[in-house]
Each structure stands twice: as structure tokens, then as C-alpha cells.
Design an enzyme around this catalytic site. Structure first.
Site, mmCIF file in Angstrom:
data_model
loop_
_atom_site.group_PDB
_atom_site.id
_atom_site.type_symbol
_atom_site.label_atom_id
_atom_site.label_comp_id
_atom_site.label_asym_id
_atom_site.label_seq_id
_atom_site.Cartn_x
_atom_site.Cartn_y
_atom_site.Cartn_z
ATOM 1 N N SER A 4 50.754 98.534 76.291
ATOM 2 C CA SER A 4 51.067 98.893 74.910
ATOM 3 C C SER A 4 51.003 97.656 74.028
ATOM 4 C CB SER A 4 52.461 99.533 74.861
ATOM 5 O OG SER A 4 52.688 100.134 73.619
ATOM 6 N N ASN A 5 51.346 97.812 72.773
ATOM 7 C CA ASN A 5 51.413 96.693 71.835
ATOM 8 C C ASN A 5 52.841 96.549 71.347
ATOM 9 O OD1 ASN A 5 48.689 95.844 71.548
ATOM 10 N ND2 ASN A 5 48.267 97.663 70.345
#
Ligand code: CTP
Length: 214
Positions: A21-22
């Protein structure tokens, strides 16, 4: 006007419990949704997994992965006048999602990643008078890379900010218009940046006239 706002990160699962994810809190997108709603606009928010309260009066569609975000955003795009794409979309996802929880038997594990689709580029290719706004997160060359993204993705506006703003209530941003001209710079709370952006978009839309549908 009808605002379509995307916010937060996407998650790309490797197995049933692990994902890529970020770092993104979703605050900027939620602030844009709240600002647009408080100016009386219709707002649809496509949100990745975040821990924020949806502003009153905002319709939310919750998504997880980049492909799911793409489907929801493209579907809603047809009905909007303005797209503000603040989401931190994962640029890569694991080539395969494994079932269950993978045991840690092996000493090392190499992952094969494949690119996810660029949602903003796909929307801007079908914009027919709609206004498309991107956010560019740059750790260096802020203006140069933001300008490159503006042109490459065929955007009407881009807001450039730096990773230091991630998860924080404030940011220092630069907003460029479609010709690459500096519209404004603002070091302020995300709520104040969102209000400024919404007012700028109202002025743009008023100057351009109604967006054709379809
Ligand atoms: N974006 C998108 N789909 C992607 C990646 C990005 O729609 N798969 C959008 C973001 O929501 C943002 C804009 O494109 O509005 C710029 O995103 P950013 O992460 O700054 O740039 P990238 O295009 O991903 O390029 P790079 O990671 O190489 O800087």
C-alpha cells in the site's frame, strides 16, 4: 456541480492477510469532499481504506484495490463535472494473489509486481469538458515533475505537494493550471487548501460553461 473525489490509499493483497500500500491518511481528499459539500455541491467520494469520518451529505463508495478504484471511478466519472483525484493509488500490485495466509517457511521471498492502471489518465481520456484535477506527490523536482504529469495525463489542474504532508493536518502546495502557469502556492491546513481548490474550480467551471454529458 457534481464533484467526484478519490481519497486514501489502495491495498494490493499478496495473500489473504498481507498487502502492499501507500502511506496516505486520506485527509486531503476528505477535506476536498467536505469543502465542496459545504459550498452546496453534490459530492461522490471514492475512498480507499482510511480511518476518517465521511463528511455529512457526501455519498461514499468504499474500495480496496487499484482495479476496484478504477472501476468505481470510471463508472461515476460519467455523471460528474469535476474529478479531483487525491488518492494514493498503488502503482504496482503482486502478479498473483495467493489464497489463505502463506506460511513463512522460505528464508526469502521475491515478489513479481505488475503495473496497475492509471485511473486519472483513463478518466482524462474521456473527459469531454469535465475538469480533471490531479495531485502530484514529489520528493524532489516538485514543479518539474508536476508539470510533466499535468501534460502526460492531459489534466486541467495539478496540485503538487511533498511526502512531508502525509498524515499531517497541513501541507505546502503549488497549484498549476492546464497551461502550466502557477495559480497559487499555499502553506495551510488541508481544509484551507481544499476550500481554495474548490473556489478555483467553481471559477473555472463558470468560465468554461456547462460540461457536455456522455
Ligand atoms: N494516479 C492514478 N492512477 C495511478 C497512479 C496515480 O490515477 N495508478 C493519480 C493520482 O491519484 C494523482 C496523480 O495520478 O492524482 C499523480 O500521482 P503520483 O503518485 O504523484 O504520480 P504517478 O503518476 O504515480 O507517477 P510517479 O509514481 O512515477 O511519480
Amino acid at each position: 456541480m457534481h464533484f467526484l473525489v478519490t481519497a486514501g490509499p489502495t491495498r494490493e493483497y499478496l495473500d489473504d492477510v498481507r498487502y502492499l500500500s501507500n502511506a496516505s491518511s486520506g485527509r486531503m481528499g476528505y477535506a476536498v469532499a467536505a469543502a465542496a459539500r459545504s459550498r452546496g455541491h453534490r459530492v461522490t467520494l471514492v475512498s480507499g481504506p482510511v480511518e476518517l469520518v465521511v463528511p455529512p451529505g457526501v455519498r461514499v463508495l468504499r474500495v480496496t484495490g487499484a482495479r476496484e478504484m478504477r472501476r468505481a471511478t470510471l463508472r461515476e466519472f460519467r455523471r460528474c463535472d469535476v474529478l479531483v483525484m487525491t488518492a494514493a493509488v498503488s502503482d504496482y500490485r503482486p502478479a498473483a494473489r495467493l489464497r489463505g495466509k502463506i506460511k513463512k517457511g522460505r528464508p526469502a521471498w521475491s515478489l513479481r509486481l505488475v503495473r496497475t492502471p492509471d485511473i486519472l489518465t483513463a478518466c482524462a481520456a474521456r473527459k469531454r469538458g469535465r475538469i480533471c484535477v490531479g495531485f502530484a506527490l514529489e520528493s524532489r523536482g516538485l514543479r518539474r515533475y508536476a508539470l510533466e504529469k499535468l501534460r502526460k495525463k492531459n489534466l486541467d489542474m495539478i496540485v503538487a505537494d511533498s511526502p512531508t504532508a502525509i498524515g499531517r493536518p497541513a501541507a505546502a502546495v503549488l497549484c498549476l493550471d492546464r497551461t502550466g502557469r502557477d495559480l497559487w502556492r499555499l502553506h495551510a491546513s488541508k481544509a484551507a487548501i481544499a476550500r481554495r481548490l474548490v473556489r478555483t474550480l467553481e471559477a473555472r467551471a463558470a468560465a468554461a460553461g456547462p460540461a457536455p454529458r456522455g
